[in-house]
Structure formats: C-alpha cells, structure tokens
Motif scaffolding. Structure first.
Motif, PDB file in Angstrom:
ATOM      1  N   UNK A 145     -25.182  64.295  92.622  1.00 55.81           N
ATOM      2  CA  UNK A 145     -24.133  63.452  92.604  1.00 55.81           C
ATOM      3  C   UNK A 145     -23.087  63.919  91.358  1.00 55.81           C
ATOM      4  N   UNK A 146     -21.622  63.619  91.636  1.00 60.53           N
ATOM      5  CA  UNK A 146     -20.765  64.127  90.719  1.00 60.53           C
ATOM      6  C   UNK A 146     -20.718  63.408  89.525  1.00 60.53           C
ATOM      7  N   UNK A 147     -20.335  64.349  88.274  1.00 55.15           N
ATOM      8  CA  UNK A 147     -20.470  63.649  87.043  1.00 55.15           C
ATOM      9  C   UNK A 147     -19.188  63.947  86.345  1.00 55.15           C
ATOM     10  N   UNK A 148     -18.386  63.068  85.665  1.00 57.03           N
ATOM     11  CA  UNK A 148     -17.220  63.328  85.422  1.00 57.03           C
ATOM     12  C   UNK A 148     -16.955  62.455  83.870  1.00 57.03           C
ATOM     13  N   UNK A 149     -16.283  62.878  82.780  1.00 57.13           N
ATOM     14  CA  UNK A 149     -15.875  62.265  81.667  1.00 57.13           C
ATOM     15  C   UNK A 149     -14.954  61.321  81.921  1.00 57.13           C
ATOM     16  N   UNK A 150     -14.674  60.235  81.014  1.00 56.85           N
ATOM     17  CA  UNK A 150     -13.627  59.199  80.927  1.00 56.85           C
ATOM     18  C   UNK A 150     -12.506  59.858  80.109  1.00 56.85           C
ATOM     19  N   UNK A 151     -12.995  60.589  79.300  1.00 56.16           N
ATOM     20  CA  UNK A 151     -11.840  61.332  78.144  1.00 56.16           C
ATOM     21  C   UNK A 151     -11.026  62.136  78.949  1.00 56.16           C
ATOM     22  N   UNK A 152      -9.663  62.078  78.710  1.00 55.19           N
ATOM     23  CA  UNK A 152      -8.568  62.723  79.132  1.00 55.19           C
ATOM     24  C   UNK A 152      -8.214  62.099  80.619  1.00 55.19           C
ATOM     25  N   UNK A 153      -8.628  61.159  80.913  1.00 48.99           N
ATOM     26  CA  UNK A 153      -8.184  60.607  82.217  1.00 48.99           C
ATOM     27  C   UNK A 153      -7.254  59.263  82.017  1.00 48.99           C
ATOM     28  N   UNK A 154      -6.423  58.793  82.976  1.00 45.71           N
ATOM     29  CA  UNK A 154      -5.657  57.789  82.922  1.00 45.71           C
ATOM     30  C   UNK A 154      -6.014  56.698  83.270  1.00 45.71           C
ATOM     31  N   UNK A 155      -5.850  55.531  82.520  1.00 50.57           N
ATOM     32  CA  UNK A 155      -6.601  53.986  82.879  1.00 50.57           C
ATOM     33  C   UNK A 155      -5.075  53.254  83.084  1.00 50.57           C
ATOM     34  N   UNK A 156      -5.228  52.884  84.468  1.00 46.20           N
ATOM     35  CA  UNK A 156      -3.914  51.834  84.832  1.00 46.20           C
ATOM     36  C   UNK A 156      -4.540  50.556  84.468  1.00 46.20           C
ATOM     37  N   UNK A 157      -3.906  49.815  83.780  1.00 43.24           N
ATOM     38  CA  UNK A 157      -4.467  48.202  83.503  1.00 43.24           C
ATOM     39  C   UNK A 157      -3.320  47.312  84.021  1.00 43.24           C
ATOM     40  N   UNK A 158      -3.910  46.524  85.178  1.00 37.05           N
ATOM     41  CA  UNK A 158      -2.828  45.289  85.568  1.00 37.05           C
ATOM     42  C   UNK A 158      -3.222  43.999  85.019  1.00 37.05           C
ATOM     43  N   UNK A 159      -2.291  43.728  83.898  1.00 31.96           N
ATOM     44  CA  UNK A 159      -2.403  42.581  83.114  1.00 31.96           C
ATOM     45  C   UNK A 159      -2.589  42.948  81.688  1.00 31.96           C
ATOM     46  N   UNK A 160      -1.596  42.430  80.927  1.00 29.27           N
ATOM     47  CA  UNK A 160      -1.283  42.959  79.626  1.00 29.27           C
ATOM     48  C   UNK A 160      -1.606  41.643  78.625  1.00 29.27           C
ATOM     49  N   UNK A 161      -2.578  40.907  78.895  1.00 37.66           N
ATOM     50  CA  UNK A 161      -3.040  39.676  77.958  1.00 37.66           C
ATOM     51  C   UNK A 161      -4.358  40.197  77.413  1.00 37.66           C
TER      52      UNK A 161
END
Length: 323
Positions: A145-161
């Motif tokens: 199964x694939x394994x990837x880091x979170x580091x270096x990726x882009x997180x899109x957040x819907x909701x700025x509260x």
C-alpha cells in the motif's frame, strides 16, 4: 428566573455523552431528569412541565413547543442547532443557547488522525499483518500500500473559524502549506484566503470546518471533484451533507481522489442504503461514527458549559444565545 426556587430540567439524550461524563447540573437549585434516548413521539411528554430542556440531537419542533407551556430555555449540548426550530422558540420567548469552542483540540486531532492513517495506509497495513501477510512476505517489510508524508503537501481548509485555525496550526507544524478557501462563488479573495476553485485545484488534502446551512449543503459535488487536479484526500469531521456523498463515493471509486476520511454522514446512524456502505473495507476510506468531538476532555467541557449556560439564564444574563 429566580435562583431561589427549584428549576425543573429535562435532558432528552444523555446517551450522546460517554458514561463517565459528569452531569453535575447547574449551581442553581434544580431537579434534573435524565433520559438515555428520546424518540420523536416521546419528546413533548418527556419535557412535560419542565422549564429547561437539554438536547443534543433530539429535535425541538414547533409542535413540541406547543405542548410544553412552561418551557423557557432550550440548552443545546452541541454547537450546531439545526434540530431546533429557533424561529418558533423566539416567537414564544424561549431562549436557545448552544456550546462553543469546546472542540478546538479534539476535532483537529481527529482530522490529523484520519489524514495520517490514510497517507500512511495504517489501517490497510494493520489488517494485512493480522491476515498473515508479513509472515508470508519473507523479509522485514513489504510495500503493498502507498505511503506518503504530509510534509510538503498543501492543505486546503474550508472554514476559517476556531477549528479551521487550529487545524492550520497543526498543519504548519507538519510542514504543510495551508490555503484557506474563500466563500464559494466569490470572484476575489484576500489573503490569507484563496479563491474556492484555487483551493480545490491545488490542495493535496481538503478538510471542512463550516456549519451546515443551505448555502454549504453539497458544496462539494461532481463539478468540484472535477476541479481537483492533485487527487486529494477528503477529510470531513465537520457536518454530514457538506460533501455530496454519492458524488464522493463515485469520485473515490473512479480514482479522482486519493482517499477519504469521514466522521459524519448526512443521516446518522448511516442507513443500509447509504453510498458509503459500498466503500467500507476499502484501504482508502475510513469512516468513524461521529466521535471526532468526543475526547474525554471535550465531552466534559460540553457538559460543564451546558450547565454554565443554564446558570447564566437563571441569573437573567443568558449567554451563547442563538437566533
């Protein structure tokens, strides 16, 4: 209301809290009747002559209000209050108070638990080890199964509260780039926000932290999945219905997204004919039963805040009023 008299309080769904959550009641004199669960047809009778009702998910409709002549306050044991007919309460002079900011740790942590589990295929690997795959592999590791880091990726957040900001703070610690989505349909966006479509196009992970309203229902559907160029993970520990669930299932099966981790569905518990039923057991899909909010610390904070809201109301200074 006077604090010198005993106030009758009814809680309709104590079962929505863990058994070890303390329900000490307000400081004001009171009697507290607890019901583990309440069916729709039981609500009015159980409220009876009570002045205050506590509910998490049991609907308080106009019909219920009409049958509760002494009711003066609805204390919602949650932030969302769409199960309450707020307009009918307001017309009757009934105060509705909710709880706020209790989930600033528990929900973001759950979101990252889902992200990490999917990015690193934790559940798939655990299941395969239990099935004997490691023993059969003949070496110290295997790569099914694939394994990837979170580091270096882009997180899109819907909701700025509060929750969106808390998620962003954790993401930055992981070395992720954070994009907050502007309101859908907005032609321009001012930093730190980016256009809604831009976030969909650039995100490697999308997470949702907005309330469910007519304008946010099904905010992600087939057209939005078509914009997702980077096959993101879709994480929803917000509200069921923000993402069109049939479209999500289709996108996952078609490989348009890399995986999905959900803690909420539009109908809870999830019915047998729900689109997610066909996804259960897939290595790229995780569904938890609306427990992102439910750390021991957070559930106690909810209970404590409910009773603090009631005390404030009895003292004539209601807080956290909605509507």
């Amino acid at each position: 209301m006077s604090a010198s008299v005993s106030h009758r309080i009814v809680m309709l769904d104590r079962g929505t809290f863990p058994p070890d959550t303390r329900l000490d009641g307000p400081k004001a004199r009171h009697s507290l009747v607890l019901h583990e669960r309440t069916a729709a047809g039981e609500t009015a009778a159980r409220i009876g002559e009570a002045e205050i009702v506590i509910t998490n998910k049991v609907p308080i409709t106009k019909a219920v209000l009409d049958a509760a002549p002494n009711l003066k306050m609805v204390a919602v044991a949650a932030t969302g209050y769409d199960v309450i007919d707020v307009a009918a309460c307001k017309a009757r002079g009934i105060v509705v108070s909710n709880v706020r900011d209790y989930a600033r740790n528990t929900v973001p942590e759950h979101c990252f638990a889902l992200m990490l589990a999917l990015r690193r295929s934790l559940i798939a690997y655990e299941r395969s080890v239990a099935a004997g795959r490691w023993l059969e592999s003949g070496q110290f590791c295997y790569f099914d199964y694939p394994i990837s880091d979170l580091a270096g990726s882009t997180l899109g957040i819907i909701g700025g509260g509060t929750l969106g900001q808390a998620v962003a703070k954790i993401a930055e610690a992981f070395g992720m780039r954070v994009l907050f989505a502007a309101r859908r349909g907005a032609s321009e966006a001012t930093p730190p926000y980016a256009r809604f479509e831009t976030v969909l196009e650039e995100a490697d992970v999308l997470t949702f932290h907005v309330p469910l309203r007519p304008e946010t229902r099904d905010m992600i559907g087939a057209a939005e999945f078509a914009l997702m160029q980077r096959r993101p993970l879709i994480i929803n520990a917000g509200r069921g219905g923000l993402v069109n669930e049939a479209a999500l299932a289709e996108a996952l099966v078609a490989g348009k997204i890399a995986g999905a981790g959900f803690d909420v569905t539009s109908v809870e518990p999830m019915p047998a004919d729900h689109p997610f039923q066909a996804l259960l057991g897939r290595p790229d899909f995780i569904l938890t039963p609306h427990v992102a909010w439910a750390s021991r610390q957070a559930t106690q904070a909810v209970a404590d805040q409910v009773f603090a809201n009631i005390d404030a109301f009895i003292a004539g200074k209601p807080v956290n009023v909605v509507g």
